[in-house]
Design an enzyme around this catalytic site. Structure first.
Site, mmCIF file in Angstrom:
data_model
loop_
_atom_site.group_PDB
_atom_site.id
_atom_site.type_symbol
_atom_site.label_atom_id
_atom_site.label_comp_id
_atom_site.label_asym_id
_atom_site.label_seq_id
_atom_site.Cartn_x
_atom_site.Cartn_y
_atom_site.Cartn_z
ATOM 1 N N LYS A 233 -12.085 -3.799 -5.251
ATOM 2 C CA LYS A 233 -12.716 -2.505 -5.502
ATOM 3 C C LYS A 233 -11.717 -1.503 -6.061
ATOM 4 C CE LYS A 233 -13.064 -2.260 -0.477
ATOM 5 N NZ LYS A 233 -14.072 -2.298 0.574
ATOM 6 N N LYS B 202 -7.423 -11.218 -7.489
ATOM 7 C CA LYS B 202 -8.644 -11.169 -6.687
ATOM 8 C C LYS B 202 -9.602 -10.100 -7.201
ATOM 9 C CE LYS B 202 -9.099 -10.814 -2.086
ATOM 10 N NZ LYS B 202 -8.884 -10.872 -0.632
ATOM 11 N N LYS C 40 0.818 -1.218 0.000
ATOM 12 C CA LYS C 40 0.000 0.000 0.000
ATOM 13 C C LYS C 40 0.846 1.259 0.000
ATOM 14 C CE LYS C 40 -4.361 -1.633 1.918
ATOM 15 N NZ LYS C 40 -5.414 -1.379 2.906
#
Ligand code: TRP
Length: 345
Positions: free
Chosen positions: A210, A207, A114
């Site tokens: 969003k 995966k 991240k």
């Protein structure tokens, strides 16, 4: 203060929820309500570890709550609330900031992902994220935590924090009446099986997420019937048709994903789905899948829209859930204060 089996899990209010959240997490959460005392949180404090537009954060928090309720989490039975309404999360997280070691956090792969290249520019909150997650769980002395595979490392850290706290403060914990020296339990991960791992419709090795830039990669819980059907129609496949047994899915991630989605939505095994569709072309299978998906998801989307159109009901659920969560976490935090040596009145 007994240690009773208790489930805790949470989801971040960032972006809209999709089929992967529903099949991969929520169905399991719903199931666990039958056997356990459950606490399900909308982790808005985790969300702001990356920048969130404030007005969007408010609506995303309501949106996720609406999805929880629409999917079948029962606010009478389980506790549904948003993290920031219960101050013990932040309070306990601070204590854990002083229990966890830099070396432990430095190993967290999600932070590396991240934070990206410019680690110096990442927020301190993003770095301390796993400590807050440990506080979420342990403020309720929760014993079972249903999470996806990607959260396993964070859960191991929560176990390490629980153990180090118990060790560091052993005499105080015993003096506080915990004869076996165990104040925090070792929370058990309940890892979502690969059967319910939903992958991107554009790339069967990633995966469903969003944050994927392509909206065609996911089915949002609020998509209308046309877009659900269109996305399934456009889903990536391979030149072969549907095999008649699971062996025929090997090395074919897209085929495996679509069959898995069908099975999960229909509440059937993959083998049963393959027995039904083995030998057919993808075009026919996709038609059936689109119908099933619309059938299952449209009522869910309608209910989410109904709930979010006038938020009074959602806000009342969150207020009630927060009060009930607070009632559990406060006495735990008071004990923590006594154990650590914080004077309180
Ligand atoms: N980190 C989790 C995720 O991104 C969300 C989360 C926050 C969570 N606190 C939690 C999950 C506590 C389980 C328990 O998926």
């Amino acid at each position: 203060m007994d240690l009773t089996p208790r489930v805790f899990s949470g989801m971040q209010p960032t972006g809209s929820l999709h089929l992967g959240n529903y099949l991969g997490a929520m169905l399991q959460w719903i199931e666990m309500q039958k056997t356990h005392e459950c606490i399900y949180c909308v982790v808005d404090m985790h969300a702001i570890t990356l920048w969130q537009e404030p007005s969007e954060l408010v609506s995303a928090t309501r949106q996720v709550t609406a999805a929880y309720i629409a999917a079948g989490l029962d606010p009478k039975k389980s506790i549904l609330f948003n993290q920031s309404q219960v101050p013990e999360h932040a309070e306990l997280a601070w204590v854990f900031n002083c229990v966890a070691r830099l070396g432990w956090l430095n190993r967290m792969t999600q932070f590396k992902d991240k934070a990206g290249k410019d680690r110096e520019a990442a927020s301190v909150g993003l770095y301390a994220y796993p400590n807050l997650m440990a506080a979420d769980i342990l403020a309720y002395r929760a014993t079972h935590v249903p999470v996806g595979d990607d959260q396993k490392q964070h859960l191991e850290l929560a176990r390490d924090i629980a153990q180090k706290f118990n060790n560091d403060f052993k005499p105080q914990i015993e003096a506080a009446g915990f004869a076996d020296g165990v104040f925090f339990p070792q929370p058990e991960p309940v890892i979502t099986g690969p059967a319910t791992r939903v992958m991107s419709l554009r790339d069967g090795t990633k995966k469903m997420s969003k944050s994927d830039p392509s909206d065609l990669s996911r089915i949002n819980l609020t998509d209308d019937a046309d877009s659900i059907a269109k996305k399934i129609q456009k889903a990536k496949t391979d030149p072969d048709g549907i095999p008649s047994d699971a062996g025929g899915l090997a090395g074919r991630p897209e085929a495996e994903n679509l069959v898995g989605i069908y099975a999960a939505l229909a509440g059937k095994s993959r083998d049963a789905v393959l027995a039904e569709f083995g030998g057919s072309q993808f075009s026919g299978f996709k038609k059936a899948l689109a119908e099933l998906a619309v059938d299952r998801l449209q009522p869910l989307g309608d209910e989410i829209r109904r709930l979010t159109s006038s938020p009074t009901e959602i806000d009342a659920v969150l207020a009630d859930g927060s009060a009930r969560a607070h009632a559990i976490a406060k006495p735990v935090m008071n004990k923590v204060k006594d154990i650590v040596g914080f004077l309180r009145s």
